[in-house]
Design an enzyme around this catalytic site. Sequence first.
Site, PDB file in Angstrom:
ATOM      1  N   PHE A 158     -10.566  -5.812  -7.459  1.00 37.47           N
ATOM      2  CA  PHE A 158     -10.732  -6.651  -6.261  1.00 37.47           C
ATOM      3  C   PHE A 158     -10.374  -5.812  -5.026  1.00 37.47           C
ATOM      4  O   PHE A 158      -9.564  -6.216  -4.203  1.00 37.47           O
ATOM      5  CB  PHE A 158      -9.851  -7.910  -6.324  1.00 37.47           C
ATOM      6  CG  PHE A 158      -9.979  -8.704  -7.592  1.00 37.47           C
ATOM      7  CD1 PHE A 158     -11.017  -9.616  -7.757  1.00 37.47           C
ATOM      8  CD2 PHE A 158      -9.068  -8.541  -8.630  1.00 37.47           C
ATOM      9  CE1 PHE A 158     -11.126 -10.355  -8.941  1.00 37.47           C
ATOM     10  CE2 PHE A 158      -9.177  -9.265  -9.812  1.00 37.47           C
ATOM     11  CZ  PHE A 158     -10.200 -10.191  -9.965  1.00 37.47           C
ATOM     12  N   ASP A 199     -15.233  -4.157  -6.916  1.00 37.89           N
ATOM     13  CA  ASP A 199     -15.361  -5.385  -6.132  1.00 37.89           C
ATOM     14  C   ASP A 199     -16.788  -5.886  -6.294  1.00 37.89           C
ATOM     15  O   ASP A 199     -17.711  -5.121  -6.521  1.00 37.89           O
ATOM     16  CB  ASP A 199     -15.048  -5.136  -4.649  1.00 37.89           C
ATOM     17  CG  ASP A 199     -14.662  -6.417  -3.922  1.00 37.89           C
ATOM     18  OD1 ASP A 199     -13.458  -6.666  -3.716  1.00 37.89           O
ATOM     19  OD2 ASP A 199     -15.578  -7.207  -3.565  1.00 37.89           O
ATOM     20  N   ASP A 257      -5.274  -7.298  -7.167  1.00 36.57           N
ATOM     21  CA  ASP A 257      -5.013  -8.122  -5.974  1.00 36.57           C
ATOM     22  C   ASP A 257      -6.201  -9.050  -5.755  1.00 36.57           C
ATOM     23  O   ASP A 257      -7.015  -8.836  -4.863  1.00 36.57           O
ATOM     24  CB  ASP A 257      -4.783  -7.215  -4.754  1.00 36.57           C
ATOM     25  CG  ASP A 257      -4.499  -8.034  -3.493  1.00 36.57           C
ATOM     26  OD1 ASP A 257      -3.962  -9.160  -3.621  1.00 36.57           O
ATOM     27  OD2 ASP A 257      -4.816  -7.553  -2.383  1.00 36.57           O
ATOM     28  N   CYS A 290      -2.019 -14.417  -4.165  1.00 29.94           N
ATOM     29  CA  CYS A 290      -1.862 -14.924  -2.790  1.00 29.94           C
ATOM     30  C   CYS A 290      -2.098 -16.425  -2.758  1.00 29.94           C
ATOM     31  O   CYS A 290      -2.376 -16.987  -1.706  1.00 29.94           O
ATOM     32  CB  CYS A 290      -2.781 -14.175  -1.830  1.00 29.94           C
ATOM     33  SG  CYS A 290      -4.517 -14.379  -2.205  1.00 29.94           S
ATOM     34  N   ARG A 333       0.848  -1.203   0.000  1.00 29.01           N
ATOM     35  CA  ARG A 333       0.000   0.000   0.000  1.00 29.01           C
ATOM     36  C   ARG A 333       0.885   1.255   0.000  1.00 29.01           C
ATOM     37  O   ARG A 333       0.616   2.216  -0.708  1.00 29.01           O
ATOM     38  CB  ARG A 333      -0.930  -0.004   1.230  1.00 29.01           C
ATOM     39  CG  ARG A 333      -2.150  -0.904   1.061  1.00 29.01           C
ATOM     40  CD  ARG A 333      -3.134  -0.739   2.220  1.00 29.01           C
ATOM     41  NE  ARG A 333      -2.668  -1.371   3.448  1.00 29.01           N
ATOM     42  CZ  ARG A 333      -2.928  -2.624   3.802  1.00 29.01           C
ATOM     43  NH1 ARG A 333      -3.680  -3.393   3.043  1.00 29.01           N
ATOM     44  NH2 ARG A 333      -2.451  -3.133   4.925  1.00 29.01           N
TER      45      ARG A 333
HETATM   46  N1  SAH Z   1      -7.184  -6.131  -2.552  1.00 28.71           N
HETATM   47  C1  SAH Z   1      -7.923  -6.261  -1.323  1.00 28.71           C
HETATM   48  C2  SAH Z   1      -8.103  -7.690  -0.903  1.00 28.71           C
HETATM   49  C3  SAH Z   1      -8.752  -8.538  -1.963  1.00 28.71           C
HETATM   50  S1  SAH Z   1      -9.698  -9.817  -1.307  1.00 28.71           S
HETATM   51  C4  SAH Z   1      -7.253  -5.438  -0.220  1.00 28.71           C
HETATM   52  O1  SAH Z   1      -6.174  -4.933  -0.455  1.00 28.71           O
HETATM   53  O2  SAH Z   1      -7.827  -5.294   0.858  1.00 28.71           O
HETATM   54  C5  SAH Z   1     -10.529 -10.360  -2.715  1.00 28.71           C
HETATM   55  C6  SAH Z   1     -11.737  -9.511  -3.070  1.00 28.71           C
HETATM   56  O3  SAH Z   1     -12.135  -9.893  -4.366  1.00 28.71           O
HETATM   57  C7  SAH Z   1     -12.952  -9.693  -2.179  1.00 28.71           C
HETATM   58  O4  SAH Z   1     -13.331  -8.451  -1.666  1.00 28.71           O
HETATM   59  C8  SAH Z   1     -14.034 -10.257  -3.100  1.00 28.71           C
HETATM   60  O5  SAH Z   1     -15.317  -9.696  -2.834  1.00 28.71           O
HETATM   61  C9  SAH Z   1     -13.549  -9.824  -4.449  1.00 28.71           C
HETATM   62  N2  SAH Z   1     -13.912 -10.641  -5.609  1.00 28.71           N
HETATM   63  C10 SAH Z   1     -13.774 -11.974  -5.778  1.00 28.71           C
HETATM   64  N3  SAH Z   1     -14.111 -12.326  -7.037  1.00 28.71           N
HETATM   65  C11 SAH Z   1     -14.461 -11.200  -7.680  1.00 28.71           C
HETATM   66  C12 SAH Z   1     -14.874 -10.910  -9.009  1.00 28.71           C
HETATM   67  N4  SAH Z   1     -14.973 -11.868  -9.938  1.00 28.71           N
HETATM   68  N5  SAH Z   1     -15.135  -9.631  -9.323  1.00 28.71           N
HETATM   69  C13 SAH Z   1     -15.025  -8.657  -8.403  1.00 28.71           C
HETATM   70  N6  SAH Z   1     -14.621  -8.863  -7.143  1.00 28.71           N
HETATM   71  C14 SAH Z   1     -14.344 -10.124  -6.784  1.00 28.71           C
END
Ligand code: SAH
Length: 394
Positions: free
Chosen positions: A226, A248, A298, A338, A210
């Site tokens: 995401f 998201d 991510d 991850c 970040r």
């Molecule tokens: N980048 C975030 C953590 C990601 S966790 C951070 O830094 O805090 C993964 C996220 O992806 C979740 O919030 C989930 O709701 C979302 N997600 C999973 N599949 C998805 C999709 N196909 N499209 C959009 N969001 C998605």
Amino acid sequence: MSATLILKPGKERPLLRRHPWIFAGGIARVSGKPAPGDTVRIESADGRFLGWAAFSPASSIRARLWSVDEAAQIDEAWIGQRIAAAIGRRAALARDSDALRLIFGEGDGLPGLVVDRYGDQLVMQLMATGVERWRDAIAAALREATGLADLYERSDASAREREGLALREGTVSGRTPGSALPVSEHGVKYLVDVPAGHKTGFYIDQRDNRLAVARHAAGRSVLNCFCYTGGFTLAALAGGAASAVSIDSSGPALVRAAEQQTLNGLQAARCEWREADVFESLKQMVASGQRFDLIVLDPPKFAPSLHHVDKAARAYKEINLKAMRLLNPGGLLFTFSCSGAIDVDLFQKIVAGAVFDCGADLQMLRRLQAGEDHPMLMTHPEGEYLKGLLLARL
Ligand code: SAH
């Protein structure tokens, strides 16, 4: 007398190299009747002592190593010392954030134990029978080593099911955390939902990344895919981003993201929290010729195990290729995985495959990883689950 696990010939090699997992397939026989979580003695086929480990009859990881010191007595005091040592090693890291991982499982010699600290709140996650067996000792040692009383348990990870353990969640001691515990990281305020947020409430592991985004964000148009509760977006806005689109599929995560933006008083000419599917959105944005100066990818863990690697590789390649097509010349891509089942080299190959298909020139500026509070034991490469690349489009 402890029970003994006797390994098949040759199966002592990983242990001799200090790899901390003893797989069911490597065990010739069990002498005695150990209960789940009991400390067992590990011996080679020719009767040599190899280590003390926690027995886990339900799991394919049948035992997890505590110590290779034959004189070690695995008891409350021993557990307490390991915990105090891990927390002691974090002392220098507490400068820039109230959110810190105090204990990271195998990396700290405590297989299956994760402990995070949010301000004065401790959160623990027990993911193996060994640490489950020592739960009370762990809780006491955490309070002792930190001087904190508020301890919450988030042992609700699916990893517990593989260990034959029921899920458990709730207050262990002290006050019960609400769903908006304030923490501050590099000057940005976040509201952590300890009882219901992802992991123990927050992606502590992305702290350094970040900060890296914040440092590159000034004046740039940002796309955060995401985004969950918007960690990277808030960092980018704090770093002076000109605009931010954050995507998201979770509505509640986006509500929290917007709440945090207001809390920090962060403005941009344009800031959109978009509830949508990232795969679909990327496709549409490529089709409509949109461009960004900084993109963060991510995603969730696409490969929960080795069986999912091929499918996951295609998904990583797809989103990376689309993101590259959306980058302006000079634009930056922060791309992560991850998935523990996809190692650093494979991830780099997948992303390189996307670069070839994209037909543009991209430079790698550096590799990205979890912060220093997520140490990886050098003999346990599986601990390196979070990997990323910072690329620049020429
Ligand atoms: N980048 C975030 C953590 C990601 S966790 C951070 O830094 O805090 C993964 C996220 O992806 C979740 O919030 C989930 O709701 C979302 N997600 C999973 N599949 C998805 C999709 N196909 N499209 C959009 N969001 C998605």
